[in-house]
Design a protein around this motif. Sequence first.
Motif, PDB file in Angstrom:
ATOM      1  N   UNK A  29       0.879  -1.145  -0.226  1.00  0.00           N
ATOM      2  CA  UNK A  29       0.135  -0.091   0.058  1.00  0.00           C
ATOM      3  C   UNK A  29       0.954   1.218   0.015  1.00  0.00           C
ATOM      4  N   UNK A  30       0.536   2.299  -0.894  1.00  0.00           N
ATOM      5  CA  UNK A  30       1.243   3.581  -0.900  1.00  0.00           C
ATOM      6  C   UNK A  30       0.253   4.491  -0.872  1.00  0.00           C
ATOM      7  N   UNK A  31       0.161   5.545  -0.110  1.00  0.00           N
ATOM      8  CA  UNK A  31      -0.626   6.695  -0.146  1.00  0.00           C
ATOM      9  C   UNK A  31       0.030   8.056   0.196  1.00  0.00           C
ATOM     10  N   UNK A  32      -0.525   8.937  -0.373  1.00  0.00           N
ATOM     11  CA  UNK A  32       0.236  10.510  -0.061  1.00  0.00           C
ATOM     12  C   UNK A  32      -0.953  11.400  -0.070  1.00  0.00           C
ATOM     13  N   UNK A  33      -0.697  12.438   0.566  1.00  0.00           N
ATOM     14  CA  UNK A  33      -1.783  13.697   0.544  1.00  0.00           C
ATOM     15  C   UNK A  33      -0.786  14.859   0.835  1.00  0.00           C
ATOM     16  N   UNK A  34      -0.926  16.002   0.046  1.00  0.00           N
ATOM     17  CA  UNK A  34      -0.579  17.200   0.177  1.00  0.00           C
ATOM     18  C   UNK A  34      -1.497  18.472   0.058  1.00  0.00           C
ATOM     19  N   UNK A  35      -1.286  19.212   1.088  1.00  0.00           N
ATOM     20  CA  UNK A  35      -1.999  20.521   1.205  1.00  0.00           C
ATOM     21  C   UNK A  35      -1.216  21.766   0.917  1.00  0.00           C
ATOM     22  N   UNK A  36      -1.598  22.522  -0.085  1.00  0.00           N
ATOM     23  CA  UNK A  36      -0.846  23.644  -0.323  1.00  0.00           C
ATOM     24  C   UNK A  36      -1.587  25.078  -0.339  1.00  0.00           C
ATOM     25  N   UNK A  37      -1.140  25.940   0.420  1.00  0.00           N
ATOM     26  CA  UNK A  37      -1.815  27.183   0.510  1.00  0.00           C
ATOM     27  C   UNK A  37      -0.902  28.463   0.251  1.00  0.00           C
ATOM     28  N   UNK A  38      -1.346  29.198  -0.770  1.00  0.00           N
ATOM     29  CA  UNK A  38      -0.929  30.323  -1.479  1.00  0.00           C
ATOM     30  C   UNK A  38      -1.184  31.534  -0.494  1.00  0.00           C
ATOM     31  N   UNK A  39      -0.517  32.121   0.238  1.00  0.00           N
ATOM     32  CA  UNK A  39      -0.824  33.276   1.127  1.00  0.00           C
ATOM     33  C   UNK A  39      -0.647  34.596   0.211  1.00  0.00           C
ATOM     34  N   UNK A  40       0.392  34.517  -0.644  1.00  0.00           N
ATOM     35  CA  UNK A  40       0.508  35.632  -1.643  1.00  0.00           C
ATOM     36  C   UNK A  40       1.378  35.095  -2.614  1.00  0.00           C
ATOM     37  N   UNK A  41       1.618  36.182  -3.701  1.00  0.00           N
ATOM     38  CA  UNK A  41       2.402  35.668  -5.150  1.00  0.00           C
ATOM     39  C   UNK A  41       3.836  34.829  -4.482  1.00  0.00           C
ATOM     40  N   UNK A  42       4.338  35.619  -3.455  1.00  0.00           N
ATOM     41  CA  UNK A  42       5.763  35.042  -3.051  1.00  0.00           C
ATOM     42  C   UNK A  42       5.724  34.216  -1.911  1.00  0.00           C
TER      43      UNK A  42
END
Length: 112
Positions: A29-42
């Motif tokens: 079994x292989x599982x992955x999760x990623x969450x990404x938040x862009x607060x601003x352009x940089x």
Amino acid sequence: MNGSFAYRNARNSGPNVFGFDDTGKTTGINASATWRYMASQRVNFSLGYQFSRMTMRTTPYFANRENVSGAAGIAGITRNRGIGGPPSLSFSSGIAALSDAALSLTRNQTSA
């Protein structure tokens, strides 16, 4: 948000010349999760988790069968039902060798 999941299940058997069929099973079994938040352009934030597990099991033909030596009253032989079976024999004259697989169970797991 991004994620993935993969599952693998394979079974095999390996009969020898005498018809003793040792079996094997592999599960992964292989599982992955990623969450990404862009607060601003940089400025951005990223959080991820990854899980992996692989299990491999080999079962000899004679494992978990009737304990013939114990029923016959033969002393000095292991009573562990998982490792019973014939001894490994090999002949220099070219006659087929007699052996049984070793009982094994391996579990590897990682988290990150």
